[in-house]
Design an enzyme around this catalytic site. Structure first.
Site, PDB file in Angstrom:
ATOM      1  N   ARG A 169       1.044  -1.039   0.052  1.00 32.27           N
ATOM      2  CA  ARG A 169      -0.231  -0.337   0.105  1.00 32.27           C
ATOM      3  C   ARG A 169       1.111   1.355   0.058  1.00 32.27           C
ATOM      4  O   ARG A 169       2.299   0.842   0.210  1.00 32.27           O
ATOM      5  CB  ARG A 169      -0.977  -0.034   0.861  1.00 32.27           C
ATOM      6  CG  ARG A 169      -0.096  -0.412   2.663  1.00 32.27           C
ATOM      7  CD  ARG A 169      -0.765   0.310   4.062  1.00 32.27           C
ATOM      8  NE  ARG A 169      -0.252   1.554   3.516  1.00 32.27           N
ATOM      9  CZ  ARG A 169       0.684   2.293   3.671  1.00 32.27           C
ATOM     10  NH1 ARG A 169       1.609   1.811   3.703  1.00 32.27           N
ATOM     11  NH2 ARG A 169       0.894   3.735   4.065  1.00 32.27           N
ATOM     12  N   GLY A 170       0.167   2.483  -0.125  1.00 29.04           N
ATOM     13  CA  GLY A 170       0.890   3.729   0.043  1.00 29.04           C
ATOM     14  C   GLY A 170       1.526   3.997  -1.823  1.00 29.04           C
ATOM     15  O   GLY A 170       1.830   3.022  -2.386  1.00 29.04           O
ATOM     16  N   ASP A 184      -2.451  10.564  -2.283  1.00 26.21           N
ATOM     17  CA  ASP A 184      -2.884   9.919  -2.818  1.00 26.21           C
ATOM     18  C   ASP A 184      -2.797  10.597  -4.662  1.00 26.21           C
ATOM     19  O   ASP A 184      -2.589   9.449  -5.962  1.00 26.21           O
ATOM     20  CB  ASP A 184      -3.678   9.255  -2.863  1.00 26.21           C
ATOM     21  CG  ASP A 184      -3.552   7.734  -1.796  1.00 26.21           C
ATOM     22  OD1 ASP A 184      -3.307   8.176  -0.702  1.00 26.21           O
ATOM     23  OD2 ASP A 184      -3.556   6.766  -2.053  1.00 26.21           O
TER      24      ASP A 184
END
Ligand code: MRU
Length: 365
Positions: A56-57, A256
Site C-alpha cells: 500500500r501507499g 494519493d
C-alpha cells in the site's frame, strides 16, 4: 552500512526475485508484529495484495503494479504481438481495478502500456525484457524522487531548528519507506535529516494512529521508532490538542492524488488535519512525487474516493464487535485537503505554492 540503511534493507516494500516468476513483497498487514515476505505469482494474488493493503501507499502500489505486469506478461505463451498486446491490455485493466484513488497505480500501468505499444514490431521476447527494465526504472526513479523530496523537506526543517530545541512534526497515515521504494514521502525529510547527521532526538514526530486501518500506529510509528527518531503516537482526535499545546511546528503528509488546482487526496482524516493546521497557523505540507499530480483531474471533487468495508470500522482489531449489529458505518478510505489549506506541495522538482496550477507548470509537471 549505516543503521538506517540496514533498516531500509529489512523492510524493502517490493522487489523482483532472480527467477522473475513472482513479485516479492513485505506483507504490511502483519506489521508491526511480524516481518514476513510473500511471493505473488498470479494476477489474482497481485490484485488481492493491493486491494487488501498487503502492499500500500501510492508510490509502492505503482511499483508493485509495474513489476506485477512485467512478471505476468513474461508468462504469456504467444509470440504474436497482437495476441500479446490483447492479453497485456486485459491484464492492465484488471490490475487497475484494484484500488481507485492513488493515481500512481494508473500512472505506472500507463507507462508500462506506452512501452508495450511503442515496441510494436519488435519480437515479443524482447518486449518482455524491456518491460522488466521499465519496471526497474520506475522503482529506481522512485528512490531518487523521494530523496529529492527529502532534501526539500529537510530545508524546511533546518529553517525551524532554533536553540537546539526539538522540532515537532505531525504526520498522518503512512507515507514512509514501506509506502515507497525507499525514503517515503512525508518521512523523507526526517530520514534525510538523519543522513545529514541530525540525531533522532532533534525531531519529535507525532504519528496519528489513523483509524480505521491504523497505518500510523502499525506502520509509521514502527518505522520511525526503529530508525531511532523520537516518536509519539496519538489517536487522530488528539491532534488538535497537540497543536493547541504548541507541540507541532510543521505537518508533513503524503498524498494519493493531487488535482490540477492543488486539492490533495490522502488518507481519511487529512482534510480535518489541514483545517486544524489553518486554525492554529501551522504550516501544512503535502509531500508527493510529480507522478501523484494528476493534471487531468480538475479539483478534489473529481477524485474517485475508495469506499471500504464497514467491518473495518465496527469490528476489525477488536476482540469482539464494538458497534451494534445492523448499524450502518461510513468508511471512505480517503478525503482531500482543499488547496487553500495547503502551505506547499513538496515534489521532487521543487516546492509548489499557490496558485498551484501555475506552480506545476513552472516546475515542468
Ligand atoms: O490506504 P493506504 O494505506 O494505501 O493509504 C495511503 C496513504 O494515504 C498515503 O499517505 C499515500 O498513499 C502516500 S504514500 C507515500
Amino acid at each position: 552500512m549505516s543503521n538506517i540503511d540496514e533498516f531500509f534493507e529489512k523492510v524493502i516494500t517490493v522487489r523482483l526475485p532472480e527467477d522473475r516468476e513472482s513479485i516479492d513483497i513485505l506483507d504490511q498487514t502483519l506489521l508491526p508484529g511480524t516481518l514476513k515476505r510473500i511471493n505473488l505469482h498470479t494476477k489474482e494474488e497481485v490484485w488481492d495484495a493491493i486491494k487488501k493493503l498487503k502492499v500500500r501507499g501510492a508510490p509502492a502500489i505503482g511499483v508493485s503494479a509495474a513489476y506485477g505486469i512485467a512478471v505476468l506478461a513474461n508468462k504469456f505463451a504467444t509470440d504474436d504481438y497482437d495476441e500479446f498486446y490483447k492479453e497485456f491490455k486485459e491484464l492492465k485493466d484488471y490490475l487497475a481495478s484494484s484500488r481507485p484513488t492513488a493515481v500512481n497505480l494508473f500512472w505506472a500501468l500507463n507507462r508500462m502500456d506506452d512501452k508495450a505499444k511503442e515496441l510494436k514490431g519488435e519480437p515479443v521476447s524482447k518486449i518482455k525484457e524491456i518491460l522488466f527494465e521499465e519496471a526497474q526504472k520506475i522503482r529506481d526513479e522512485d528512490v531518487a524522487i523521494s530523496r529529492n523530496i527529502g532534501e526539500l523537506g529537510f530545508g524546511l526543517l533546518k529553517e525551524l531548528k532554533k536553540d537546539g530545541k526539538e522540532i515537532g512534526i505531525l504526520t498522518h497515515c503512512n507515507a514512509g519507506t514501506i509506502a515507497t521504494a525507499k525514503y517515503g514521502t512525508a518521512t523523507a525529510p526526517m530520514y534525510t535529516a538523519l543522513e545529514h547527521g541530525w540525531k533522532g532526538s532533534d525531531m519529535h514526530v507525532y504519528c496519528d494512529e489513523t483509524r480505521p486501518l491504523l497505518q500510523g500506529a502499525r506502520l509509521t510509528a514502527f518505522e520511525l521508532h526503529n530508525a531511532g527518531i523520537k516518536t509519539t503516537l496519538q489517536c487522530d482526535n488528539m491532534a488538535s490538542m497537540l497543536m493547541k499545546q504548541g507541540k507541532i511546528d510543521i505537518i508533513f503528509v503524503g498524498c494519493d492524488r493531487v488535482a490540477k488546482n492543488g486539492d490533495s487526496a490522502n488518507k481519511i482524516g487529512t482534510s480535518g488535519l489541514a483545517i486544524l493546521a489553518k486554525h492554529y497557523g501551522i504550516p501544512f505540507y503535502i509531500c508527493a512525487p510529480s507522478s501523484t499530480i494528476d493534471l487531468k483531474t480538475a479539483t478534489g471533487n473529481d477524485i474517485p474516493i475508495e469506499m471500504r468495508d464497514p467491518e473495518e470500522v465496527t469490528t476489525m482489531w477488536y476482540k469482539e464487535r464494538m458497534a451494534p449489529e445492523g448499524i450502518d458505518a461510513f468508511n471512505p478510505a480517503f478525503d482531500f485537503a482543499e488547496h487553500e489549506l495547503i502551505t506547499g506541495i513538496i515534489t521532487e522538482k521543487g516546492i509548489a505554492k499557490a496558485p498551484f496550477d501555475k506552480a506545476f507548470e513552472e516546475l515542468g509537471i
